[in-house]
Design a protein around this motif. Structure first.
Motif, PDB file in Angstrom:
ATOM      1  N   THR A 147       0.825  -1.212   0.000  1.00 46.06           N
ATOM      2  CA  THR A 147       0.000   0.000   0.000  1.00 46.06           C
ATOM      3  C   THR A 147       0.861   1.264   0.000  1.00 46.06           C
ATOM      4  O   THR A 147       2.072   1.218   0.272  1.00 46.06           O
ATOM      5  N   ALA A 148       0.199   2.401  -0.254  1.00 45.89           N
ATOM      6  CA  ALA A 148       0.905   3.690  -0.342  1.00 45.89           C
ATOM      7  C   ALA A 148       1.173   4.303   1.032  1.00 45.89           C
ATOM      8  O   ALA A 148       1.368   5.505   1.144  1.00 45.89           O
ATOM      9  N   SER A 149       1.208   3.480   2.064  1.00 45.10           N
ATOM     10  CA  SER A 149       1.302   4.010   3.430  1.00 45.10           C
ATOM     11  C   SER A 149       2.726   4.063   3.988  1.00 45.10           C
ATOM     12  O   SER A 149       2.913   4.345   5.173  1.00 45.10           O
ATOM     13  N   TYR A 150       3.722   3.785   3.146  1.00 45.81           N
ATOM     14  CA  TYR A 150       5.107   3.750   3.627  1.00 45.81           C
ATOM     15  C   TYR A 150       5.452   4.967   4.487  1.00 45.81           C
ATOM     16  O   TYR A 150       5.982   4.852   5.587  1.00 45.81           O
ATOM     17  N   GLN A 151       5.118   6.137   3.989  1.00 43.82           N
ATOM     18  CA  GLN A 151       5.458   7.366   4.720  1.00 43.82           C
ATOM     19  C   GLN A 151       4.181   8.049   5.232  1.00 43.82           C
ATOM     20  O   GLN A 151       4.181   9.240   5.499  1.00 43.82           O
ATOM     21  N   ARG A 187      -6.521   4.420   6.191  1.00 44.90           N
ATOM     22  CA  ARG A 187      -7.499   3.403   5.758  1.00 44.90           C
ATOM     23  C   ARG A 187      -7.634   3.383   4.240  1.00 44.90           C
ATOM     24  O   ARG A 187      -7.706   2.329   3.627  1.00 44.90           O
ATOM     25  N   ARG A 188      -7.632   4.578   3.641  1.00 42.91           N
ATOM     26  CA  ARG A 188      -7.779   4.664   2.191  1.00 42.91           C
ATOM     27  C   ARG A 188      -6.644   3.913   1.471  1.00 42.91           C
ATOM     28  O   ARG A 188      -6.854   3.330   0.422  1.00 42.91           O
ATOM     29  N   SER A 189      -5.458   3.961   2.068  1.00 42.46           N
ATOM     30  CA  SER A 189      -4.336   3.291   1.386  1.00 42.46           C
ATOM     31  C   SER A 189      -4.637   1.806   1.190  1.00 42.46           C
ATOM     32  O   SER A 189      -4.326   1.222   0.147  1.00 42.46           O
ATOM     33  N   VAL A 190      -5.264   1.203   2.201  1.00 37.96           N
ATOM     34  CA  VAL A 190      -5.602  -0.224   2.082  1.00 37.96           C
ATOM     35  C   VAL A 190      -6.793  -0.399   1.141  1.00 37.96           C
ATOM     36  O   VAL A 190      -6.793  -1.283   0.270  1.00 37.96           O
ATOM     37  N   GLU A 191      -7.776   0.475   1.274  1.00 43.23           N
ATOM     38  CA  GLU A 191      -8.971   0.349   0.423  1.00 43.23           C
ATOM     39  C   GLU A 191      -8.628   0.475  -1.060  1.00 43.23           C
ATOM     40  O   GLU A 191      -9.129  -0.275  -1.896  1.00 43.23           O
ATOM     41  N   LEU A 200      -4.266   0.197   9.973  1.00 41.09           N
ATOM     42  CA  LEU A 200      -4.009  -0.554   8.735  1.00 41.09           C
ATOM     43  C   LEU A 200      -4.555  -1.982   8.844  1.00 41.09           C
ATOM     44  O   LEU A 200      -5.106  -2.533   7.885  1.00 41.09           O
ATOM     45  N   VAL A 201      -4.414  -2.560  10.021  1.00 37.08           N
ATOM     46  CA  VAL A 201      -4.941  -3.910  10.236  1.00 37.08           C
ATOM     47  C   VAL A 201      -6.468  -3.896  10.155  1.00 37.08           C
ATOM     48  O   VAL A 201      -7.078  -4.714   9.444  1.00 37.08           O
ATOM     49  N   GLU A 202      -7.076  -2.937  10.841  1.00 39.53           N
ATOM     50  CA  GLU A 202      -8.548  -2.870  10.843  1.00 39.53           C
ATOM     51  C   GLU A 202      -9.109  -2.581   9.454  1.00 39.53           C
ATOM     52  O   GLU A 202     -10.235  -2.962   9.139  1.00 39.53           O
ATOM     53  N   ALA A 203      -8.310  -1.917   8.619  1.00 39.77           N
ATOM     54  CA  ALA A 203      -8.782  -1.600   7.259  1.00 39.77           C
ATOM     55  C   ALA A 203      -8.806  -2.833   6.356  1.00 39.77           C
ATOM     56  O   ALA A 203      -9.281  -2.780   5.232  1.00 39.77           O
ATOM     57  N   GLY A 204      -8.257  -3.943   6.849  1.00 38.16           N
ATOM     58  CA  GLY A 204      -8.387  -5.186   6.091  1.00 38.16           C
ATOM     59  C   GLY A 204      -7.171  -5.597   5.285  1.00 38.16           C
ATOM     60  O   GLY A 204      -7.301  -6.344   4.309  1.00 38.16           O
ATOM     61  N   ALA A 205      -5.985  -5.141   5.702  1.00 45.89           N
ATOM     62  CA  ALA A 205      -4.771  -5.620   5.014  1.00 45.89           C
ATOM     63  C   ALA A 205      -4.602  -7.115   5.294  1.00 45.89           C
ATOM     64  O   ALA A 205      -4.950  -7.592   6.369  1.00 45.89           O
ATOM     65  N   ASP A 206      -4.054  -7.841   4.317  1.00 45.24           N
ATOM     66  CA  ASP A 206      -3.816  -9.280   4.517  1.00 45.24           C
ATOM     67  C   ASP A 206      -2.543  -9.523   5.304  1.00 45.24           C
ATOM     68  O   ASP A 206      -2.350 -10.589   5.892  1.00 45.24           O
ATOM     69  N   LEU A 207      -1.682  -8.531   5.278  1.00 43.64           N
ATOM     70  CA  LEU A 207      -0.313  -8.701   5.773  1.00 43.64           C
ATOM     71  C   LEU A 207       0.215  -7.319   6.142  1.00 43.64           C
ATOM     72  O   LEU A 207      -0.186  -6.337   5.532  1.00 43.64           O
ATOM     73  N   ILE A 208       1.091  -7.246   7.135  1.00 36.01           N
ATOM     74  CA  ILE A 208       1.741  -5.960   7.416  1.00 36.01           C
ATOM     75  C   ILE A 208       3.189  -6.075   6.951  1.00 36.01           C
ATOM     76  O   ILE A 208       3.906  -6.987   7.370  1.00 36.01           O
ATOM     77  N   ALA A 209       3.594  -5.151   6.088  1.00 38.55           N
ATOM     78  CA  ALA A 209       4.973  -5.173   5.592  1.00 38.55           C
ATOM     79  C   ALA A 209       5.767  -4.095   6.318  1.00 38.55           C
ATOM     80  O   ALA A 209       5.686  -2.915   5.981  1.00 38.55           O
ATOM     81  N   ILE A 245      -2.721  -8.117  -0.202  1.00 36.04           N
ATOM     82  CA  ILE A 245      -2.503  -6.693   0.032  1.00 36.04           C
ATOM     83  C   ILE A 245      -1.655  -6.562   1.300  1.00 36.04           C
ATOM     84  O   ILE A 245      -2.082  -6.968   2.392  1.00 36.04           O
ATOM     85  N   ALA A 246      -0.452  -6.034   1.137  1.00 36.24           N
ATOM     86  CA  ALA A 246       0.446  -5.842   2.289  1.00 36.24           C
ATOM     87  C   ALA A 246       0.446  -4.358   2.663  1.00 36.24           C
ATOM     88  O   ALA A 246       0.757  -3.503   1.829  1.00 36.24           O
ATOM     89  N   ALA A 247       0.084  -4.082   3.911  1.00 42.32           N
ATOM     90  CA  ALA A 247       0.088  -2.687   4.376  1.00 42.32           C
ATOM     91  C   ALA A 247       1.522  -2.279   4.665  1.00 42.32           C
ATOM     92  O   ALA A 247       2.176  -2.839   5.552  1.00 42.32           O
ATOM     93  N   SER A 248       2.011  -1.316   3.910  1.00 44.69           N
ATOM     94  CA  SER A 248       3.390  -0.871   4.110  1.00 44.69           C
ATOM     95  C   SER A 248       3.511  -0.014   5.367  1.00 44.69           C
ATOM     96  O   SER A 248       2.748   0.930   5.561  1.00 44.69           O
TER      97      SER A 248
END
Ligand code: MET
Ligand SMILES: [Zn+2]
Length: 341
Positions: free
Chosen positions: A74-78, A99-103, A177-186, A136-139
């Motif tokens: 996802t675009a959440s790196y920074q 949340r939008r980054s995961v969506e 990020l977890v609650e937004a439904g990412a499959d994985l946290i990166a 989908i990996a939440a960055s």
């Protein structure tokens, strides 16, 4: 060594099985945003596009899915609540952007699967490719990434920053990020063992069951950028129940082979590698410069060697593009459909 059954129930091994033995991670996300015209000269870097151009974020995810990625970040790196607040956004707005980054990544996956059912090209006609699993990996970029001064390539946070500081810094964003439904946290570009320890404690304290990977940025073939040994860092990852893969990213391709060997000594969890182009980031000028020696951007030819050394997830980081990822997908999937590499 990690004990079998200790980690979050074989999540990554099952996924790798479904992928045919090895999986393809996406490539440089910010790099591809810039190629599409985004100006990322900003403290929020790629996360700026969550505000200004979410359509581009979706587009870049689709570029990497089209290239063959099994895992998109996802675009959440920074993207951090603190970073958004510093830009004048409210806490709620910051949370919404996370949340939008995961969506957006989930939307891209939907669009991609939908498109696949309608596409009749040769590649897409291959059902194993078309129906390949996509995660989908939440960055989560490091504290150094939030500082936006290149600290994730140095890893020296000073004495005032403790494990507790880092846990408190990351806590809310990880939960969102977890609650937004990412499959994985990166957890990406981790520059030192302090931050690895903070992530491990945070996952435990918050009872987070979403699987995670720990990926370190390294300065040579045996040390992360701070000088802490990759063996020690990978050992911290190994002892964390939620960690399902351990590896390195945003590191020069020439160090990858040695790093895989050290990581394999510390853990039996799957190993991931997604190097950058081999250039070096200069924070003062916000530029990437060539290192001496051979050009390394075409590291696709090393994938087989890295596979033999024990890695099973491959992708690219800064300055790599969908072309690199297409090459990796062809190497791992296209040529030998029944067996990975
Ligand atoms: C500085 S490393 C950046 C990693 C992030 N996933 C990106 O490609 O934008
Ligand atoms: Zn990178």
């Amino acid at each position: 060594m990690g004990l079998e059954g200790k980690e979050t129930p074989s999540f990554m091994r099952d996924f790798l099985d479904k992928c045919g033995g090895c999986a393809v991670i996406d490539g440089g996300f910010a790099t591809e945003l810039e190629r599409h015209g985004a100006d990322l000269n900003d403290e929020l870097w790629s996360a700026k596009c969550l505000i200004s151009s979410p359509h581009l974020v979706r587009r870049v995810h689709l570029d990497y899915l089209d290239a063959g990625a099994n895992i998109i970040l996802t675009a959440s790196y920074q993207a951090t609540i603190q970073g958004f607040e510093a830009k004048g956004f409210s806490r709620e707005e910051g949370e919404t952007m996370l949340r939008r980054s995961v969506e957006i990544a989930r939307e891209a996956r939907e669009i991609y699967y939908d498109r696949c059912t309608k596409d009749s090209s040769d590649f897409m006609r291959d059902e194993r490719y078309r129906k390949r699993p996509i995660l989908i990996a939440a960055s989560v970029g490091s504290y150094g990434a939030y500082l936006a001064d290149g600290s994730e390539y140095v890893g020296d946070y000073g004495d005032a920053v403790t494990v507790q500081t880092l846990k408190d810094f990351h806590r809310e964003r990880v939960k969102i990020l977890v609650e937004a439904g990412a499959d994985l946290i990166a957890f990406e570009t981790i520059p030192n063992k302090l931050e690895a320890r903070a992530y491990a404690e945070l996952l435990e304290e918050e009872g987070i069951e979403t699987p995670a990977w720990f990926s370190f940025s390294c300065k040579d073939e045996s040390n992360v950028v701070s000088g802490d040994s990759i063996f020690e860092c990978a050992s911290i990852a190994d002892s964390c129940r939620q960690v399902v893969a351990v590896g390195v990213n945003c590191t020069a391709p020439r160090f990858i082979h040695g790093l895989i060997s050290f990581i394999k000594k510390a853990t039996s969890k799957p190993v991931l590698v997604y190097p950058n182009s081999g250039e070096t980031y200069i924070a003062e000028s916000n530029q990437w410069v060539k290192s001496s020696g051979a050009a390394e951007h075409d590291f696709v030819s090393y994938i087989g060697k890295w596979r033999d050394a024990g890695a099973s997830l491959f992708g690219g980081c800064c300055r790599t593009t969908p072309n690199t990822i297409r090459g990796i997908a062809e190497a791992t999937y296209g040529k030998l459909k029944d067996k990975c590499i």
